[in-house]
Write a protein that holds these residues in place. Structure first.
Motif, PDB file in Angstrom:
ATOM      1  N   PHE A 151      94.775 -20.974  -0.728  1.00  0.00           N
ATOM      2  CA  PHE A 151      93.203 -21.460  -1.305  1.00  0.00           C
ATOM      3  C   PHE A 151      92.140 -20.216  -0.816  1.00  0.00           C
ATOM      4  O   PHE A 151      92.800 -19.664  -0.066  1.00  0.00           O
ATOM      5  N   ASP A 152      91.153 -19.598  -1.723  1.00  0.00           N
ATOM      6  CA  ASP A 152      90.114 -18.599  -1.618  1.00  0.00           C
ATOM      7  C   ASP A 152      90.739 -17.564  -0.578  1.00  0.00           C
ATOM      8  O   ASP A 152      90.879 -17.138  -0.143  1.00  0.00           O
ATOM      9  N   ARG A 153      91.616 -17.615  -1.978  1.00  0.00           N
ATOM     10  CA  ARG A 153      92.058 -16.255  -1.094  1.00  0.00           C
ATOM     11  C   ARG A 153      90.961 -14.925  -1.815  1.00  0.00           C
ATOM     12  O   ARG A 153      91.326 -14.269  -2.985  1.00  0.00           O
ATOM     13  N   LEU A 154      91.213 -13.864  -1.732  1.00  0.00           N
ATOM     14  CA  LEU A 154      89.728 -12.630  -1.976  1.00  0.00           C
ATOM     15  C   LEU A 154      90.855 -11.260  -1.868  1.00  0.00           C
ATOM     16  O   LEU A 154      90.255 -10.903  -2.211  1.00  0.00           O
ATOM     17  N   ILE A 155      92.399 -11.458  -1.676  1.00  0.00           N
ATOM     18  CA  ILE A 155      93.488 -10.021  -1.918  1.00  0.00           C
ATOM     19  C   ILE A 155      94.601 -10.610  -2.868  1.00  0.00           C
ATOM     20  O   ILE A 155      94.540 -11.724  -2.108  1.00  0.00           O
ATOM     21  N   ASP A 156      95.240  -9.951  -3.913  1.00  0.00           N
ATOM     22  CA  ASP A 156      96.156 -10.185  -4.055  1.00  0.00           C
ATOM     23  C   ASP A 156      97.422  -9.553  -3.368  1.00  0.00           C
ATOM     24  O   ASP A 156      97.203  -8.222  -2.230  1.00  0.00           O
ATOM     25  N   ILE A 157      97.891 -10.805  -2.482  1.00  0.00           N
ATOM     26  CA  ILE A 157      99.549  -9.731  -1.821  1.00  0.00           C
ATOM     27  C   ILE A 157     100.614 -10.639  -1.974  1.00  0.00           C
ATOM     28  O   ILE A 157     100.634 -11.927  -2.303  1.00  0.00           O
ATOM     29  N   GLY A 158     101.483 -10.576  -1.894  1.00  0.00           N
ATOM     30  CA  GLY A 158     103.053 -11.382  -2.174  1.00  0.00           C
ATOM     31  C   GLY A 158     104.123 -11.028  -0.516  1.00  0.00           C
ATOM     32  O   GLY A 158     102.521 -10.621   0.768  1.00  0.00           O
ATOM     33  N   GLY A 159     104.834 -11.894  -0.556  1.00  0.00           N
ATOM     34  CA  GLY A 159     105.717 -11.511   0.460  1.00  0.00           C
ATOM     35  C   GLY A 159     105.481 -13.545   1.241  1.00  0.00           C
ATOM     36  O   GLY A 159     104.751 -14.043   1.002  1.00  0.00           O
ATOM     37  N   TYR A 160     105.638 -13.372   2.577  1.00  0.00           N
ATOM     38  CA  TYR A 160     105.864 -15.076   3.031  1.00  0.00           C
ATOM     39  C   TYR A 160     104.815 -14.330   4.409  1.00  0.00           C
ATOM     40  O   TYR A 160     104.185 -13.342   4.530  1.00  0.00           O
ATOM     41  N   SER A 161     104.323 -15.611   4.866  1.00  0.00           N
ATOM     42  CA  SER A 161     103.176 -15.483   5.687  1.00  0.00           C
ATOM     43  C   SER A 161     103.204 -15.589   6.952  1.00  0.00           C
ATOM     44  O   SER A 161     102.668 -14.897   7.402  1.00  0.00           O
ATOM     45  N   PHE A 162     105.051 -15.868   7.455  1.00  0.00           N
ATOM     46  CA  PHE A 162     104.861 -16.468   8.739  1.00  0.00           C
ATOM     47  C   PHE A 162     105.644 -15.029   9.605  1.00  0.00           C
ATOM     48  O   PHE A 162     106.789 -15.439   8.996  1.00  0.00           O
ATOM     49  N   PRO A 163     105.532 -14.415  10.195  1.00  0.00           N
ATOM     50  CA  PRO A 163     104.367 -14.333  11.528  1.00  0.00           C
ATOM     51  C   PRO A 163     103.480 -13.020  10.616  1.00  0.00           C
ATOM     52  O   PRO A 163     103.596 -11.924   9.750  1.00  0.00           O
ATOM     53  N   SER A 164     102.607 -13.202  10.830  1.00  0.00           N
ATOM     54  CA  SER A 164     101.739 -11.787  10.462  1.00  0.00           C
ATOM     55  C   SER A 164     102.016 -10.084  10.400  1.00  0.00           C
ATOM     56  O   SER A 164     101.777  -9.981  12.198  1.00  0.00           O
ATOM     57  N   GLY A 165     102.493  -9.962   9.702  1.00  0.00           N
ATOM     58  CA  GLY A 165     103.295  -8.339   9.808  1.00  0.00           C
ATOM     59  C   GLY A 165     101.912  -7.618  10.223  1.00  0.00           C
ATOM     60  O   GLY A 165     102.127  -6.556  10.616  1.00  0.00           O
ATOM     61  N   HIS A 166     100.388  -7.886   9.843  1.00  0.00           N
ATOM     62  CA  HIS A 166      99.797  -6.970   9.809  1.00  0.00           C
ATOM     63  C   HIS A 166      99.491  -7.274  11.634  1.00  0.00           C
ATOM     64  O   HIS A 166      99.055  -6.217  12.372  1.00  0.00           O
ATOM     65  N   THR A 167      99.154  -8.449  11.357  1.00  0.00           N
ATOM     66  CA  THR A 167      98.766  -8.593  13.550  1.00  0.00           C
ATOM     67  C   THR A 167     100.367  -7.967  14.049  1.00  0.00           C
ATOM     68  O   THR A 167      99.752  -7.697  15.192  1.00  0.00           O
ATOM     69  N   MET A 168     100.997  -8.039  14.300  1.00  0.00           N
ATOM     70  CA  MET A 168     102.156  -7.739  14.443  1.00  0.00           C
ATOM     71  C   MET A 168     102.299  -5.880  15.237  1.00  0.00           C
ATOM     72  O   MET A 168     102.100  -5.626  15.888  1.00  0.00           O
TER      73      MET A 168
END
Length: 218
Positions: free
Chosen positions: A117-134
């Motif tokens: 819901f309310d996704r502002l960019i297109d991206i694939g892959g799984y969600s957990f855990p966040s790769g950007h955050t890690m």
């Protein structure tokens, strides 16, 4: 020696606690009981959406992308090697490389789908855990740690620490704002990368202490 041993014990205790918290979040995701935590935070963060803020958040997400992180990593390792800080260059590479591998392994294990819901960019892959955050947590924390060890100025150390925290928080929040991660993905990412990072630093300090001890006995 005793002080180092107590410090290492403290680090391992923290790693065990963080692993337990991570397991609790993973279990809550599996049992679908985490939504009461995720949804209010998503509502608050996405409730601030404006065109200007969206552009800023996209910029922070780009800064946390694999390409940008890789470029910063190469540059940092090159500078450390140029300054003849070989051990710190190895620590940096292990911390960052291990974080990337750990993230992919965890994503494959849990296979959590991204928010739809309310996704502002297109991206694939799984969600957990966040790769950007890690990756952001490991990159800016290990950079702050290395710079802290090489600087003696209190104000410079404080400034680097504040900047590192700011970058980690903004990259993490941008992922929720843009609708590509749940808050629990962010918390899980910080916990997972913390365990790897703290363990890496503890091992580095142990090896450096042994090395200095051998040099003194010669």
């Amino acid at each position: 020696m005793r002080e180092l041993s107590l410090r290492l014990v403290s680090v391992w205790i923290i790693c065990i606690l963080f692993t337990g918290f991570f397991a609790y979040i993973a279990r809550s995701i599996h049992q679908h009981t985490i939504s009461s935590f995720d949804e209010p935070i998503i509502d608050i963060i996405q409730g601030t959406q404006t065109s200007g803020l969206t552009s800023i958040m996209k910029t922070f997400t780009t800064i946390g992308s694999t390409t940008t992180v890789a470029l910063l990593a190469v540059l940092t390792i090159a500078v450390l090697l140029w300054k003849k800080h070989k051990a710190q260059a190895v620590l940096f590479a292990v911390a960052l490389g291990g974080t990337g591998v750990l993230n992919q392994v965890l994503k494959f294990i849990f296979r959590r789908e991204r928010p739809d819901f309310d996704r502002l960019i297109d991206i694939g892959g799984y969600s957990f855990p966040s790769g950007h955050t890690m990756m952001a947590f490991s990159l800016y924390t290990i950079l702050a740690y290395i710079i802290w060890r090489n600087l003696r100025n209190v104000w410079a150390r404080t400034g680097i620490t504040i900047l590192a925290i700011f970058m980690i928080v903004m990259i993490a929040v941008s992922r929720i704002y843009l609708g590509v991660h749940f808050p629990s993905d962010i918390i899980g990412g910080i916990l997972a990368s913390s365990v790897w990072l703290f363990a890496s630093i503890a091992l580095y300090q142990r090896l450096q202490h042994r090395k200095s001890g051998k040099l003194q006995t010669k």
